[in-house]
Write a protein that holds these residues in place. Sequence first.
Motif, PDB file in Angstrom:
ATOM      1  N   UNK A 466       0.833  -1.211   0.000  1.00 15.16           N
ATOM      2  CA  UNK A 466       0.000   0.000   0.000  1.00 15.16           C
ATOM      3  C   UNK A 466       0.861   1.252   0.000  1.00 15.16           C
ATOM      4  N   UNK A 467       0.348   2.303  -0.607  1.00 17.81           N
ATOM      5  CA  UNK A 467       1.097   3.554  -0.674  1.00 17.81           C
ATOM      6  C   UNK A 467       0.563   4.612   0.280  1.00 17.81           C
ATOM      7  N   UNK A 468      -0.626   4.352   0.876  1.00 18.92           N
ATOM      8  CA  UNK A 468      -1.231   5.361   1.735  1.00 18.92           C
ATOM      9  C   UNK A 468      -1.915   6.469   0.952  1.00 18.92           C
ATOM     10  N   UNK A 469      -2.046   6.289  -0.367  1.00 23.94           N
ATOM     11  CA  UNK A 469      -2.665   7.288  -1.226  1.00 23.94           C
ATOM     12  C   UNK A 469      -3.825   6.650  -1.994  1.00 23.94           C
ATOM     13  N   UNK A 470      -4.792   7.464  -2.355  1.00 18.87           N
ATOM     14  CA  UNK A 470      -5.915   6.959  -3.131  1.00 18.87           C
ATOM     15  C   UNK A 470      -5.589   7.010  -4.615  1.00 18.87           C
ATOM     16  N   UNK A 471      -6.395   6.296  -5.401  1.00 19.99           N
ATOM     17  CA  UNK A 471      -6.213   6.305  -6.853  1.00 19.99           C
ATOM     18  C   UNK A 471      -6.397   7.717  -7.400  1.00 19.99           C
ATOM     19  N   UNK A 472      -7.373   8.454  -6.862  1.00 16.42           N
ATOM     20  CA  UNK A 472      -7.603   9.821  -7.334  1.00 16.42           C
ATOM     21  C   UNK A 472      -6.411  10.723  -7.044  1.00 16.42           C
ATOM     22  N   UNK A 473      -5.763  10.532  -5.906  1.00 19.93           N
ATOM     23  CA  UNK A 473      -4.559  11.310  -5.587  1.00 19.93           C
ATOM     24  C   UNK A 473      -3.444  11.011  -6.586  1.00 19.93           C
ATOM     25  N   UNK A 474      -3.284   9.734  -6.954  1.00 19.99           N
ATOM     26  CA  UNK A 474      -2.275   9.373  -7.954  1.00 19.99           C
ATOM     27  C   UNK A 474      -2.616   9.972  -9.311  1.00 19.99           C
ATOM     28  N   UNK A 475      -3.906   9.992  -9.633  1.00 20.27           N
ATOM     29  CA  UNK A 475      -4.366  10.561 -10.904  1.00 20.27           C
ATOM     30  C   UNK A 475      -4.037  12.058 -10.977  1.00 20.27           C
ATOM     31  N   UNK A 476      -4.350  12.775  -9.889  1.00 23.89           N
ATOM     32  CA  UNK A 476      -4.088  14.221  -9.868  1.00 23.89           C
ATOM     33  C   UNK A 476      -2.587  14.530  -9.868  1.00 23.89           C
ATOM     34  N   UNK A 477      -1.793  13.641  -9.269  1.00 23.29           N
ATOM     35  CA  UNK A 477      -0.353  13.887  -9.185  1.00 23.29           C
ATOM     36  C   UNK A 477       0.398  13.470 -10.436  1.00 23.29           C
ATOM     37  N   UNK A 478      -0.290  12.812 -11.370  1.00 20.49           N
ATOM     38  CA  UNK A 478       0.383  12.332 -12.582  1.00 20.49           C
ATOM     39  C   UNK A 478       0.974  13.498 -13.359  1.00 20.49           C
ATOM     40  N   UNK A 480       1.437  13.834 -16.664  1.00 16.74           N
ATOM     41  CA  UNK A 480       0.715  14.192 -17.878  1.00 16.74           C
ATOM     42  C   UNK A 480      -0.259  13.067 -18.194  1.00 16.74           C
ATOM     43  N   UNK A 481      -0.945  13.185 -19.341  1.00 21.07           N
ATOM     44  CA  UNK A 481      -1.936  12.165 -19.707  1.00 21.07           C
ATOM     45  C   UNK A 481      -1.282  10.829 -20.040  1.00 21.07           C
ATOM     46  N   UNK A 482      -0.012  10.839 -20.387  1.00 18.95           N
ATOM     47  CA  UNK A 482       0.685   9.581 -20.602  1.00 18.95           C
ATOM     48  C   UNK A 482       0.771   8.782 -19.304  1.00 18.95           C
ATOM     49  N   UNK A 483       1.033   9.469 -18.185  1.00 18.05           N
ATOM     50  CA  UNK A 483       1.062   8.809 -16.879  1.00 18.05           C
ATOM     51  C   UNK A 483      -0.342   8.351 -16.471  1.00 18.05           C
ATOM     52  N   UNK A 484      -1.339   9.161 -16.769  1.00 15.61           N
ATOM     53  CA  UNK A 484      -2.716   8.777 -16.417  1.00 15.61           C
ATOM     54  C   UNK A 484      -3.170   7.573 -17.248  1.00 15.61           C
ATOM     55  N   UNK A 485      -2.759   7.516 -18.504  1.00 15.25           N
ATOM     56  CA  UNK A 485      -3.105   6.344 -19.313  1.00 15.25           C
ATOM     57  C   UNK A 485      -2.482   5.084 -18.731  1.00 15.25           C
ATOM     58  N   UNK A 486      -1.277   5.219 -18.163  1.00 14.73           N
ATOM     59  CA  UNK A 486      -0.644   4.080 -17.513  1.00 14.73           C
ATOM     60  C   UNK A 486      -1.522   3.568 -16.371  1.00 14.73           C
ATOM     61  N   UNK A 487      -2.115   4.471 -15.599  1.00 19.02           N
ATOM     62  CA  UNK A 487      -3.032   4.060 -14.530  1.00 19.02           C
ATOM     63  C   UNK A 487      -4.243   3.326 -15.110  1.00 19.02           C
ATOM     64  N   UNK A 488      -4.792   3.869 -16.183  1.00 19.99           N
ATOM     65  CA  UNK A 488      -5.936   3.215 -16.816  1.00 19.99           C
ATOM     66  C   UNK A 488      -5.566   1.807 -17.288  1.00 19.99           C
ATOM     67  N   UNK A 489      -4.386   1.665 -17.860  1.00 17.62           N
ATOM     68  CA  UNK A 489      -3.958   0.353 -18.347  1.00 17.62           C
ATOM     69  C   UNK A 489      -3.745  -0.630 -17.204  1.00 17.62           C
ATOM     70  N   UNK A 490      -3.274  -0.139 -16.057  1.00 20.58           N
ATOM     71  CA  UNK A 490      -3.108  -1.026 -14.909  1.00 20.58           C
ATOM     72  C   UNK A 490      -4.446  -1.576 -14.434  1.00 20.58           C
TER      73      UNK A 490
END
Length: 524
Positions: A466-478, A480-490
């Motif tokens: 666990x990272x202690x962070x929510x998915x939305x926090x990771x999304x906002x901290x990405x 660029x959209x390339x990083x956000x697409x990586x989250x979607x692919x995961x």
Amino acid sequence: MPPPIEAPTIQRPYDGCGKCFVALRRLSRKTDATTSPERQAGHVEAAVKAVGGHIIAWADDWEVSGATDPMTRPALGPWLRNKKGPYDGVVASAVDRLGRNLVDCLNTGYMMRDTGRLLVTYGHDGPWDLNDPADENRFTLEAWSAQMELRAIQRRNSDATANERSKGRKRGKHAYGYRYVRTHAKASIDHVALDHGELMPEDVKKRENAAEVIRAVARRILADTTGAITPDSEAARLTRARIYSPSDHLRVMSGKDPRGLPWDGAALSKMLVSEAALGLLMHKEKPVVGEDGKPIQVATPLWNRATHTALLKKLRLSRKPTAKRAQSGTHLVSEISECGNCTYRMYRTGSPVAMTCKSRPRGLTDCEPSPTIQVSILEEAVTNSFLANYGDHMFMETVYDPGNGNEEKLEGLRAARRRLRDDREAGLYDDAEDAEWFQSRYASLTSDIKKLEAEPIRPAGMVSRPTGRTVEMEWDAAQDDGERRKLLQEFGAKIRVWPSGHTPRYEITFDPEANEDAREVTSR
């Protein structure tokens, strides 16, 4: 950083007088005092004055080796290739400023002759006339002397490098992630340290933490389960983030200005699999072995042997022809959008930008009508759907645990012992002195092996934490959209699009095999 070198004033623009010269200066290093820019400029201006000409431009090539072909030099090359406008000849302070390669000097001289242009150097009476055997022989002799001097310099450098290597010391360019430490500016290398990007007193720019940059790349590649993170995609990410490429990082470390060169995926892959990352002394891309039969350690490793082995395996697999090609762009819905009719991947096209099925124009299918939808619609829909379903979930990251490295250390020691044994069986170490050396080294390796065998082994592998962070926090901290697409692919995101009038118009799904949470489907 040495002060910038300013070019002398241009005497007069090109006027077709027949003696409009491009003045060239060259230095291998800006700090080379014996052939200073000011001295070269004085000699050039005197040579031009002696032939009754004038200077229309200065072609200054700083930090350019004499071995570089004049045709490819950054400043002089475009003039020689007729890319900078008309001129009547070139002038230099000496033949060796033209270059230190005999063939290149002769080729440039003959090109000046054959195109009717003048070649002037300080100390020679008038322009060179390569149609005259005496002038041709003298020009050849001076060019040959320059080449002989270059070969002497190269030989001295090679001998010095071999001498330092025999003593187990580094010399030459260091690997990315490391830096040389000297007791003072002009001292020899004291030791090699990890480059954490500290701002040194003489630095003008703050350097990146190169050690952490390359370690983060290794972690991301090893932890990736989607096939979307490769050296090429990482090179694109680092370039977008404006992190200095290795060559620019080295320039900044030397007090020079960066050139803005991008990262290269192939070069990054080579760095990741090199044993230089283990802090070993290298020669011709192989570790240097010391008298004890072990590779010579000169610095703290960036990672351990287990991580090195895992990177080798991962990157060799990624080079197979069947491997999935990574998406290196920054577009959110690229690569995860497919046609609902024919299931072929959709591509960005048009203005306003839309996702379009191109399988029919490419002759792959009879898909008709081919669906097209504005990218902004899909981006908003997939963002809302993803965050609504997973935004408040705790984000788990899969990381590579390198273990304690004992298994790899054992294999390395056993390999070194096998090499010694094979050498002995091949007839080496038969003399009394050699036999004594062999016995002591063999006994030392055996002792080290027994000590490691007595210690516990924690194997390397992938672990989730666990990272202690929510998915939305990771999304906002990405980034660029390339990083956000990586989250979607995961999370196994997939978007299917149908032609206008079809119900639903698009469908967004998340694959339960990519995430253990329940399957979610959003349709409109």
